[in-house]
Design an enzyme around this catalytic site. Structure first.
Site, PDB file in Angstrom:
ATOM      1  N   PHE A   7       0.789  -1.306  -0.179  1.00 14.34           N
ATOM      2  CA  PHE A   7       0.146  -0.108  -0.004  1.00 14.34           C
ATOM      3  C   PHE A   7       0.728   1.306  -0.107  1.00 14.34           C
ATOM      4  CE2 PHE A   7      -1.858  -3.473   2.664  1.00 14.34           C
ATOM      5  CZ  PHE A   7      -2.915  -3.787   1.931  1.00 14.34           C
TER       6      PHE A   7
ATOM      7  N   HIS B 189      -0.711   0.053  -9.313  1.00 14.51           N
ATOM      8  CA  HIS B 189      -0.604   1.432  -8.867  1.00 14.51           C
ATOM      9  C   HIS B 189       0.930   1.833  -8.901  1.00 14.51           C
ATOM     10  CE1 HIS B 189      -4.733   1.541  -7.616  1.00 14.51           C
ATOM     11  NE2 HIS B 189      -4.714   2.876  -7.586  1.00 14.51           N
TER      12      HIS B 189
END
Length: 350
Positions: free
Chosen positions: A290, A314
Site C-alpha cells: 500500500f 498502482h
C-alpha cells in the site's frame, strides 16, 4: 505542453493525481487525454475532481476540462505561494486520495502550507487516513519530509462528514530512502474505531486482530487503541467502523486495515486487517504494497532503493507517470502480485 495518456495501465485516478502534482512541482503545463477511457463510465468522476481542484487552488492554476465526464484535462500551474488549502468533499469521497495528490506538491512550497479537508476518512478503495498518518508519514520522515495530520472527525460511506486538518513544511534536505529487508519486528500497534455504534464493536475488532497476530507472532507485544464515543456525545455523521494495524520494524512500518460493514461481524473485520498485515510481512521486504506507490513521487527527487512486499499496478503506473516527465528514473524488478524492488537510477534535481 506535455501530453499524458490517461488510459495507460489501469487508466484510473492514480495517473491524474500524480501527473497534476508533478505539473505543479515542475511548473510545466500538461494535457491528460483518454481519461479513464477503458472504464464502463469513462471520464472524470467526482472523486478525481477534488484532488485536481485542490491542486488548482494550491498552484493558482488555469484548468480546462475539470468537469464530471470529461475525458481531457488541461492544467496550467502558476506558483505554490498559497498558504492554506481548503477542500470540501460533499460525499464520502476519500480524504486520503486528495492528500496523495496534494502532499508531493505541498512539500515543494516555499513556506508552510496548512490544509483542511472534509470528506471520507475511512472508505473503500483507498487507504484510511490513520494509515497515512502512522505509516506513510513515518516513511516520508525518513526522506526529510515533515507533515502533521490530525483527524478531528471520522467520515464513512455514504454520509462522509469526516474532517482532517494538517500542516506541511517545506522539504529541506532530501534524504534518500534505503528500505530493503527488515530483520526485526519490535511491536504491533493499531487503532480500532466505531462511531455511532456500540463500544463493543471497536473492542471486538481489536480483540480479533490481536488474537490473529498472536497466533503467528506469539512473543511480539501488541497495543491496539480502541476508539468509541458515548451516545449523545458522538460528533460523527456515522455509523461506521474500521481498524488499522501496523508492525514497527527496524526499517519502516508495514500496515493492514479493514472496514466494517452492515451485517459484517466485528471479529471478521479484525481478522481481515490482521491477515492483510501478516501477508505483507511474509516476504520480509521493508515496504508494504500500500505504501510502495505512494513513495514514488518523493523518491524521484530524493533517491533511494525500496523493496516492496508486492508489486502493484498502482506502483507501475506511478513509475510510468514520473518517467513521462523526466525520462528514466527507476529500475524495477518483480512481477505484479509478487515481491519486488524499485531503485532510483537517476534522481531528479529541480
Amino acid at each position: 505542453m506535455r501530453v499524458i495518456d490517461g488510459s495507460y495501465g489501469e487508466g484510473g485516478g492514480q495517473i491524474l493525481r500524480t501527473a497534476v502534482a508533478l505539473s505543479v512541482i515542475t511548473g510545466e503545463p500538461i494535457k491528460i487525454i483518454n481519461i479513464r477511457a477503458k472504464r464502463s463510465n469513462p471520464g472524470l468522476r467526482p472523486q478525481h475532481l477534488h484532488g485536481i481542484l485542490a491542486l488548482k487552488e494550491l498552484s493558482d492554476a488555469k484548468v480546462k476540462g475539470a468537469k464530471e465526464g470529461s475525458t481531457e484535462l488541461e492544467f496550467y500551474p502558476k506558483s505554490t505561494r498559497v498558504r492554506h488549502v481548503k477542500v470540501l468533499i460533499k460525499t464520502a469521497g476519500s480524504i486520503s486520495l486528495v492528500l496523495q495528490a496534494l502532499l508531493p506538491a505541498m512539500v515543494f512550497a516555499e513556506e508552510e502550507v496548512t490544509f483542511e479537508i472534509t470528506g471520507g476518512t475511512d472508505v473503500a478503495w483507498s487507504p484510511p487516513v490513520d494509515y497515512l498518518k502512522h505509516i506513510t508519514l513515518y516513511a516520508l520522515e525518513k526522506l526529510g519530509i515533515k507533515v502533521e495530520i490530525e483527524i478531528r472527525r471520522r467520515g464513512h460511506y455514504p454520509r462522509g462528514g469526516g474532517f482532517v486538518i494538517g500542516k506541511v513544511y517545506p522539504w529541506g534536505t532530501k534524504r534518500p530512502l534505503v528500505a530493503r529487508t527488515f530483520d526485526k519486528i519490535y511491536s504491533f500497534e493499531g487503532i480500532s474505531h466505531a462511531v455511532r455504534l456500540p463500544s463493543h464493536v471497536a473492542i471486538r475488532q481489536a480483540k480479533a486482530a490481536k488474537e490473529a497476530l498472536e497466533r503467528v507472532y506469539p512473543s511480539i507485544p501488541i497495543k491496539i487503541h480502541e476508539e468509541y464515543y458515548e451516545q449523545g456525545k458522538d460528533p460523527h455523521f456515522g455509523p461506521g467502523s474500521g481498524i488499522v494495524i501496523w508492525a514497527n520494524t527496524d526499517v519502516l512500518r508495514l500496515g493492514g486495515d479493514a472496514l466494517g460493514e452492515r451485517g459484517k461481524p466485528a471479529e471478521i473485520v479484525g481478522r481481515e486487517a490482521a491477515k492483510a498485515l501478516i501477508e505483507q510481512l511474509g516476504p520480509r521486504h521493508a515496504v508494504d504494497k500500500f505504501l510502495g506507490d505512494q513513495l514514488i513521487p518523493f523518491l524521484t527527487f530524493a533517491g533511494g532503493d525500496i523493496w516492496v512486499s508486492e508489486v502493484t499496478k498502482h506502483l507501475i503506473t506511478n513509475v510510468w507517470v514520473v518517467e513521462q516527465f523526466f525520462g528514466r528514473v527507476f529500475e524495477m524488478e518483480g512481477e505484479i502480485g509478487k515481491p519486488g524492488k524499485v531503485r532510483v537510477v537517476k534522481k531528479v534535481e529541480l
